[in-house]
Design an enzyme around this catalytic site. Structure first.
Site, PDB file in Angstrom:
ATOM      1  N   GLY A  64       0.822  -1.194   0.000  1.00  0.00           N
ATOM      2  CA  GLY A  64       0.000   0.000   0.000  1.00  0.00           C
ATOM      3  C   GLY A  64       0.855   1.243   0.000  1.00  0.00           C
ATOM      4  O   GLY A  64       2.064   1.202  -0.260  1.00  0.00           O
ATOM      5  N   ALA A  65       0.207   2.364   0.312  1.00  0.00           N
ATOM      6  CA  ALA A  65       0.885   3.649   0.250  1.00  0.00           C
ATOM      7  C   ALA A  65       1.937   3.799   1.326  1.00  0.00           C
ATOM      8  O   ALA A  65       2.854   4.606   1.188  1.00  0.00           O
ATOM      9  CB  ALA A  65      -0.147   4.778   0.367  1.00  0.00           C
ATOM     10  N   TYR A  66       1.830   3.034   2.427  1.00  0.00           N
ATOM     11  CA  TYR A  66       2.749   3.205   3.548  1.00  0.00           C
ATOM     12  C   TYR A  66       3.765   2.076   3.668  1.00  0.00           C
ATOM     13  O   TYR A  66       4.673   2.175   4.486  1.00  0.00           O
ATOM     14  CB  TYR A  66       1.970   3.319   4.861  1.00  0.00           C
ATOM     15  N   VAL A  68       4.891  -2.422   2.699  1.00  0.00           N
ATOM     16  CA  VAL A  68       4.637  -3.750   2.153  1.00  0.00           C
ATOM     17  C   VAL A  68       4.700  -4.740   3.303  1.00  0.00           C
ATOM     18  O   VAL A  68       5.539  -4.615   4.201  1.00  0.00           O
ATOM     19  CB  VAL A  68       5.674  -4.124   1.066  1.00  0.00           C
ATOM     20  N   ASP A 182     -10.166   4.625  13.112  1.00  0.00           N
ATOM     21  CA  ASP A 182     -10.209   4.076  11.749  1.00  0.00           C
ATOM     22  C   ASP A 182     -10.614   2.610  11.777  1.00  0.00           C
ATOM     23  O   ASP A 182     -10.044   1.782  11.061  1.00  0.00           O
ATOM     24  CB  ASP A 182      -8.851   4.240  11.071  1.00  0.00           C
TER      25      ASP A 182
END
EC number: 2.7.11.24
Length: 806
Positions: A64-66, A68, A182
């Protein structure tokens, strides 16, 4: 008509309108998008793991964006773990601070239902070249989002057990003054044993204690809109743990129907879906709305009454809907807490106050309120890694056992003593000579004994005269050798080391109880299979006997009962039979005609059946009722027989109930459609339907059926035979860039959410802006990419064609 609502909330949810940037020309958008896409893939899809020789990488779970995350195996023990790699962790301040926050929180928490850090790999490069952080976590095969939106059976017992574990972990988290912010199904990790762990604490914050902290609380708030609490959308400035309880309620409803409860396509549609079910907010809530235009918009809507949850979820469990209704309330103060939800009757099956701990001390968020540079954040992360290893090494030293070795002191050997034989006369038991006096010694006798052999005296010395029956020299030498060998073995085993203290009894954790319950369940299932096999064998024999000699009349035939229960029921049956009356005295003998047949007077009702004689207890009718009550109460089951567990309907049954937003403002467009999640009444279970019996006591048959059911009842939900592979979102790697970008650039963006495929709505523009902060992209490139992939602010209202500014 209600006045169109303009944008009131900025990208951080603080109420400030975001600045508008002019769009790039159309002919340059394609080249800018291609450049940005190549940059995203090059920087995000770095799946090279440098974990040394301690771990062996198996496969990639998700990226993802942050970061692996991959599954791995520890070479020394063979244990499977998940390793999360955060590449370029210090390039962007927002991402670096998120990493520091998550490391601190997970180090502070120790709970069975919260993802745990098993190891943090030490940097193998110099400090100046240190860029990637490797965190070793618990390995979970799947997540709740994959379970809900798959063909995997999800019964009511699964829902109950998942909800209990979620609330149990949430109670622990809230006791530490931490709000997750979240919670969604993809952040709840699940394995095949139905164990659930809460993950992704990158958005967690502390409680707001003053109005000045509200802006800090809303900073970087990009949580998924479908699970976002109303106080965050309406800027109520009341940010408490109730935010997480709203998200839990949305997840609970999604598990019941296997479909999202409030899948809003934008800010206005999200509010409309909530008010369609909960009705118009109370005047107190409307007055507390921070944005003036939002308050005016809600006041302009026609009043709406709340819809009963039985209408939204027809056929669902009443206790489940009762708990759901207490979670989903407009007023944050009216929502149930996690501790109170654990005491709800719906979760009484698993509730255990002694096994639902709190966290002490509370977590300190002071570091998160400081303005830290990238270099200071890097120093803090390195300090956290060193502290983790220092603590673990200290624990290892505490449990390490090293005996201390000390030199053995020497002392004079005691003179030999003649030992008489046990068969010698009693008068010979006295020693040959009195023991010689030991020389005085000023030093105290040492605790140890010198075991070195002294040189034997010369043979020329005269030995004392031997008496008859005394032990021979050979016997004494053998005894001495045995004693020396025993002393040497004791010294070799470490007699000088302190005695090991008894190991204290370890506290029983929830995971150990879970393993015990699984072991008991396995043994119960094995016993049930054996009983079923014996029952089938017995039925087969009875069918064979019935074919030869008529049908069997045993009322207990075919039931799975233990030996104790069967003996108890047989005893009860005998006690329930009426006592046989005393035989009447025989009349005086009288001569009878030779042609007459001998007759006898019946002592009870005569059956009209021409078949073989039956025992008195098996003849139906009023005479078969018990005459006297039994001496004890009738055995009853521990509780009512539960209704059969049903699998929630698949999403194909709900296709016709799609939640389509109104084309215009409320009251001016098409009629609104209420969310409807049909589940249907539970079908009757043939195994629980009492069969007609010819026994004279119907209550005995009912008790037999209930006891038979209790022998094989399983208190835990069935384990999953196979779980769908998770996306890795629960490990905090962010949204899946591969899928997101492919959908955005190759297939285009759909008009609405794809049910069952994603549980995330449009993300905030700050997410991509912060991520690209350190990559040399100008605002025009960022704006072009945002418009191309439609990563608008969650509070942006201008994307609706009928809500344009005048």
């Amino acid at each position: 008509m209600a006045e169109p609502l303009k944008e009131e909330d900025g990208e951080d949810g603080s109420g400030e309108p975001p600045g508008r940037v002019k769009a790039e020309p159309v002919h340059t958008a394609a080249s800018v998008v291609a450049k940005n896409l190549a940059l995203l893939k090059a920087r995000s899809f770095d799946v090279t793991f440098d974990v040394g020789d301690e771990y062996e990488i198996i496969e990639t779970i998700g990226n993802g964006a942050y970061g692996v995350v991959s599954s791995a195996r520890r070479r020394l023990t063979g244990q499977q773990v998940a390793i999360k790699k955060i590449p370029n962790a210090f390039d962007v301040v927002t991402n670096a601070k998120r990493t520091l926050r998550e490391l601190k929180i997970l180090k502070h928490f120790k709970h069975d239902n919260i993802i745990a850090i098993k190891d943090i790999l030490k940097p193998t490069v110099p400090y100046g070249e240190f860029r990637s952080v490797y965190v070793v976590l618990d390995l979970m095969e799947s997540d709740l989002h994959q379970i809900i939106h798959s063909s995997q059976p999800l019964t009511l017992e699964h829902v109950r057990y998942f909800l209990y574990q979620l609330l149990r972990g949430l109670k622990y988290m809230h006791s530490a003054q931490v709000i997750h912010r979240d919670l969604k199904p993809s952040n709840l990790l699940v394995n095949e044993n139905c164990e659930l762990k809460i993950g992704d604490f990158g958005m967690a914050r502390g409680l707001c204690t003053s109005p000045a902290e509200h802006q800090y609380f809303m900073t970087e708030y990009v949580a998924t809109r479908w699970y976002r609490a109303p106080e965050l959308m309406l800027s109520l400035h009341e940010y408490t743990q109730a935010i997480d309880l709203w998200s839990v309620g949305c997840i609970f409803g999604e598990m019941l129907a296997r479909r999202q409860l409030f899948p809003g396509k934008n800010y206005v549609h999200q509010l409309q879906l909530i008010m369609m079910v909960l009705g118009t907010p109370s005047p107190a809530v409307i007055q507390a709305v921070g944005a003036e235009r939002v308050r005016a918009y809600i006041q302009s809507l026609p009043p709406r009454q709340p819809v009963p949850w039985e209408t939204v979820y027809p056929g669902a469990d009443r206790q489940a809907l009762s708990l759901l209704g207490r979670m989903l309330r407009f007023e944050p103060s009216a929502r149930i807490s996690a501790a109170a939800a654990l005491r709800h009757p719906f979760l009484a099956k698993y509730h255990d106050p002694d096994d639902e701990p709190d966290c002490a001390p509370p977590f300190d968020f002071a570091f998160d309120r400081e303005a830290l540079t990238r270099e200071r954040i890097k120093e803090a992360i390195v300090a956290e890694i060193e502290d983790f290893h220092a603590r673990r090494e200290g624990i290892r030293q505490q449990i390490r056992f090293q005996p201390s070795l000390q030199p053995v002191a020497s002392e004079p050997v005691c003179p030999d003593v003649e030992m008489p034989s046990p068969w010698a006369p009693s008068g010979d038991c006295a020693m040959e000579s009195p023991p010689p006096a030991l020389p005085p010694c000023s030093d105290p006798a040492p605790d140890t004994v010198d075991l070195t052999l002294q040189p034997a005296p010369p043979a020329s010395e005269l030995a004392p005269p031997k008496r008859e029956g005394a032990i021979s020299d050979n016997t004494k030498a053998a005894l001495k050798a045995a004693l020396l060998k025993s002393l040497r073995s004791r010294l070799r085993d470490g007699p000088s080391a302190p005695l090991e203290a008894p190991e204290p009894r370890k506290p029983v954790t929830a995971q150990e109880r879970q393993r015990e319950r699984e072991e008991k369940r396995r043994r119960r299932q094995e016993r049930a299979k054996e009983r079923e096999k014996r029952r089938q064998e017995r039925e087969r024999k009875e069918r064979g006997a019935g074919t030869l000699g008529g049908p069997s009349t045993d009322p207990l035939a075919g039931l799975v009962l233990s030996d104790n229960d069967r003996s108890l029921l047989e005893r009860w049956t005998r006690m329930a039979r009426p006592p046989a009356p005393a035989p009447a005295p025989a009349p005086a003998p009288a001569p009878a005609p030779s042609s007459a047949q001998p007759t006898s007077t019946p002592t009870g009702p005569v059956s009209q059946s021409t078949g073989p004689l039956q025992p008195a207890g098996s003849i139906p009718g009023p005479a078969s009722q018990p005459v006297c009550p039994p001496p004890g109460p009738v055995p009853q089951p521990a509780g009512p027989i539960p209704a059969p567990l049903q699998t929630a309907p698949s999403t194909s049954l709900l296709a016709s109930q799609s939640l389509v937003p109104p084309s215009g403002l409320p009251g001016s467009g098409a009629p609104e459609v209420l969310p409807y999640f049909p589940s249907g009444p539970p079908p009757p279970d043939p195994g629980l339907t009492p069969q007609p019996s010819t026994s004279e006591s119907p209550d005995v048959n009912l008790v037999t059926q209930q006891l038979s059911k209790s022998q094989v009842e399983d208190p835990l939900p069935p384990v999953f035979s196979g779980t769908p592979k998770g996306s890795g979102a629960g490990y905090g790697v962010g949204f899946d860039l591969e899928e997101f970008l492919n959908q955005s650039f190759d297939m285009g963006v759909a008009d609405g959410p794809q049910d069952g495929q994603a549980d995330s709505a449009s993300l905030s523009a700050s997410l991509l802006a912060d991520w690209l902060e350190g990559h040399g992209m100008n605002p025009a490139d960022i704006e072009s990419l945002q418009r191309e992939i439609q990563m608008d602010s969650p509070m942006l209202l201008s994307d609706l064609p009928d809500l344009q500014e005048p």
